[in-house]
Design a protein around this motif. Structure first.
Motif, PDB file in Angstrom:
ATOM      1  N   GLN A  51       0.639  -1.067   0.033  1.00 40.27           N
ATOM      2  CA  GLN A  51      -0.005  -0.022   0.025  1.00 40.27           C
ATOM      3  C   GLN A  51       0.903   1.401   0.161  1.00 40.27           C
ATOM      4  N   VAL A  52       0.298   2.301  -0.678  1.00 36.70           N
ATOM      5  CA  VAL A  52       1.090   3.482  -0.501  1.00 36.70           C
ATOM      6  C   VAL A  52       0.103   4.626  -0.645  1.00 36.70           C
ATOM      7  N   CYS A  53       0.239   5.518   0.370  1.00 37.86           N
ATOM      8  CA  CYS A  53      -0.899   6.856   0.570  1.00 37.86           C
ATOM      9  C   CYS A  53       0.000   7.993   0.292  1.00 37.86           C
ATOM     10  N   ASP A  54      -0.577   8.747  -0.112  1.00 38.67           N
ATOM     11  CA  ASP A  54       0.092  10.358  -0.438  1.00 38.67           C
ATOM     12  C   ASP A  54      -0.220  11.017   0.914  1.00 38.67           C
ATOM     13  N   ASN A  55       0.272  12.268   0.966  1.00 35.00           N
ATOM     14  CA  ASN A  55       0.178  13.337   1.782  1.00 35.00           C
ATOM     15  C   ASN A  55      -0.828  14.351   1.716  1.00 35.00           C
ATOM     16  N   ASN A  56      -2.151  14.232   1.113  1.00 33.32           N
ATOM     17  CA  ASN A  56      -3.190  14.687   0.520  1.00 33.32           C
ATOM     18  C   ASN A  56      -3.598  15.922   1.597  1.00 33.32           C
ATOM     19  N   ASP A  57      -3.799  15.065   2.944  1.00 28.17           N
ATOM     20  CA  ASP A  57      -4.456  15.700   4.178  1.00 28.17           C
ATOM     21  C   ASP A  57      -3.528  15.385   5.221  1.00 28.17           C
ATOM     22  N   PRO A  58      -2.329  16.388   5.347  1.00 31.08           N
ATOM     23  CA  PRO A  58      -1.617  16.178   6.449  1.00 31.08           C
ATOM     24  C   PRO A  58      -2.032  16.238   7.967  1.00 31.08           C
ATOM     25  N   ALA A  59      -3.054  17.267   8.111  1.00 28.54           N
ATOM     26  CA  ALA A  59      -3.663  17.204   9.387  1.00 28.54           C
ATOM     27  C   ALA A  59      -4.679  16.213   9.661  1.00 28.54           C
ATOM     28  N   GLY A  60      -4.983  15.406   8.648  1.00 31.16           N
ATOM     29  CA  GLY A  60      -6.242  14.380   9.003  1.00 31.16           C
ATOM     30  C   GLY A  60      -6.161  12.883   8.220  1.00 31.16           C
ATOM     31  N   THR A  61      -7.186  12.255   7.953  1.00 28.47           N
ATOM     32  CA  THR A  61      -7.043  10.910   7.435  1.00 28.47           C
ATOM     33  C   THR A  61      -7.582  10.922   5.933  1.00 28.47           C
ATOM     34  N   ASN A  62      -7.755  11.977   5.211  1.00 26.48           N
ATOM     35  CA  ASN A  62      -8.183  12.237   3.849  1.00 26.48           C
ATOM     36  C   ASN A  62      -6.944  11.876   2.713  1.00 26.48           C
ATOM     37  N   ASP A  63      -5.987  10.894   3.024  1.00 27.13           N
ATOM     38  CA  ASP A  63      -4.933  10.709   2.215  1.00 27.13           C
ATOM     39  C   ASP A  63      -5.328   9.717   1.133  1.00 27.13           C
ATOM     40  N   ASN A  64      -5.084   9.926  -0.035  1.00 20.87           N
ATOM     41  CA  ASN A  64      -5.319   8.969  -1.212  1.00 20.87           C
ATOM     42  C   ASN A  64      -4.455   7.838  -0.976  1.00 20.87           C
ATOM     43  N   CYS A  65      -4.892   6.543  -1.019  1.00 22.28           N
ATOM     44  CA  CYS A  65      -4.169   5.336  -0.929  1.00 22.28           C
ATOM     45  C   CYS A  65      -4.431   4.511  -2.050  1.00 22.28           C
ATOM     46  N   ALA A  66      -3.455   3.468  -2.471  1.00 19.65           N
ATOM     47  CA  ALA A  66      -3.610   2.552  -3.599  1.00 19.65           C
ATOM     48  C   ALA A  66      -2.967   1.377  -2.856  1.00 19.65           C
ATOM     49  N   ILE A  67      -3.511   0.282  -3.308  1.00 19.68           N
ATOM     50  CA  ILE A  67      -2.872  -1.143  -2.999  1.00 19.68           C
ATOM     51  C   ILE A  67      -2.951  -1.835  -4.213  1.00 19.68           C
ATOM     52  N   LYS A  68      -1.635  -2.400  -4.328  1.00 19.54           N
ATOM     53  CA  LYS A  68      -1.242  -3.372  -5.305  1.00 19.54           C
ATOM     54  C   LYS A  68      -0.930  -4.706  -5.051  1.00 19.54           C
ATOM     55  N   SER A  69      -1.288  -5.580  -5.792  1.00 24.67           N
ATOM     56  CA  SER A  69      -0.937  -6.979  -5.502  1.00 24.67           C
ATOM     57  C   SER A  69       0.146  -7.455  -6.297  1.00 24.67           C
ATOM     58  N   PHE A  70       1.065  -8.292  -5.765  1.00 21.52           N
ATOM     59  CA  PHE A  70       2.376  -8.925  -6.642  1.00 21.52           C
ATOM     60  C   PHE A  70       2.481 -10.262  -6.352  1.00 21.52           C
ATOM     61  N   VAL A  71       3.236 -11.100  -7.265  1.00 18.88           N
ATOM     62  CA  VAL A  71       3.415 -12.390  -6.974  1.00 18.88           C
ATOM     63  C   VAL A  71       4.697 -12.416  -6.780  1.00 18.88           C
ATOM     64  N   LEU A  72       5.515 -12.732  -5.839  1.00 18.24           N
ATOM     65  CA  LEU A  72       7.050 -12.976  -5.858  1.00 18.24           C
ATOM     66  C   LEU A  72       7.339 -14.321  -5.956  1.00 18.24           C
ATOM     67  N   THR A  73       7.847 -14.845  -7.090  1.00 18.08           N
ATOM     68  CA  THR A  73       8.359 -16.045  -7.321  1.00 18.08           C
ATOM     69  C   THR A  73       9.678 -16.385  -7.134  1.00 18.08           C
ATOM     70  N   ILE A  74      10.027 -17.518  -6.146  1.00 18.80           N
ATOM     71  CA  ILE A  74      11.184 -17.873  -5.841  1.00 18.80           C
ATOM     72  C   ILE A  74      11.493 -19.298  -6.393  1.00 18.80           C
ATOM     73  N   ASN A  75      12.550 -19.271  -7.164  1.00 17.16           N
ATOM     74  CA  ASN A  75      12.966 -20.673  -7.896  1.00 17.16           C
ATOM     75  C   ASN A  75      14.241 -21.169  -7.292  1.00 17.16           C
ATOM     76  N   PRO A  76      14.526 -22.357  -7.456  1.00 19.08           N
ATOM     77  CA  PRO A  76      15.804 -23.043  -6.770  1.00 19.08           C
ATOM     78  C   PRO A  76      16.830 -22.271  -7.565  1.00 19.08           C
ATOM     79  N   PRO A  77      18.306 -22.276  -6.832  1.00 21.35           N
ATOM     80  CA  PRO A  77      19.270 -21.588  -7.732  1.00 21.35           C
ATOM     81  C   PRO A  77      19.651 -22.364  -8.828  1.00 21.35           C
TER      82      PRO A  77
END
Length: 77
Positions: A51-77
């Motif tokens: 999740q990332v949120c900006d600083n749209n509302d420094p004094a409150g809770t009205n910041d803009n937030c976005a959540i992004k999903s990823f798949v981390l694939t770990i293969n054997p060496p």
């Protein structure tokens, strides 16, 4: 390591890991720098939500937030 970036909104951004830490065995997410790094210890596919949120509302809770999903694939060496 991987660094995440955001575009738009009001700086500074606040990053967080939405999924339970760690994102994968041996991997860490550093919220202050939005970096995933480390040495993986177990192969597999791991779902990660960031999740990332900006600083749209420094004094409150009205910041803009976005959540992004990823798949981390770990293969054997």
């Amino acid at each position: 390591s991987v660094t995440f970036y955001a575009d738009g909104g009001v700086l500074p951004y606040t990053w967080s890991l939405v999924t339970a830490p760690p994102p994968a065995p041996g991997i860490i997410f550093t919220a202050g720098t939005a970096i995933i790094s480390g040495t993986p210890t177990t192969r597999g596919a791991y779902n990660i939500r960031i999740q990332v949120c900006d600083n749209n509302d420094p004094a409150g809770t009205n910041d803009n937030c976005a959540i992004k999903s990823f798949v981390l694939t770990i293969n054997p060496p």
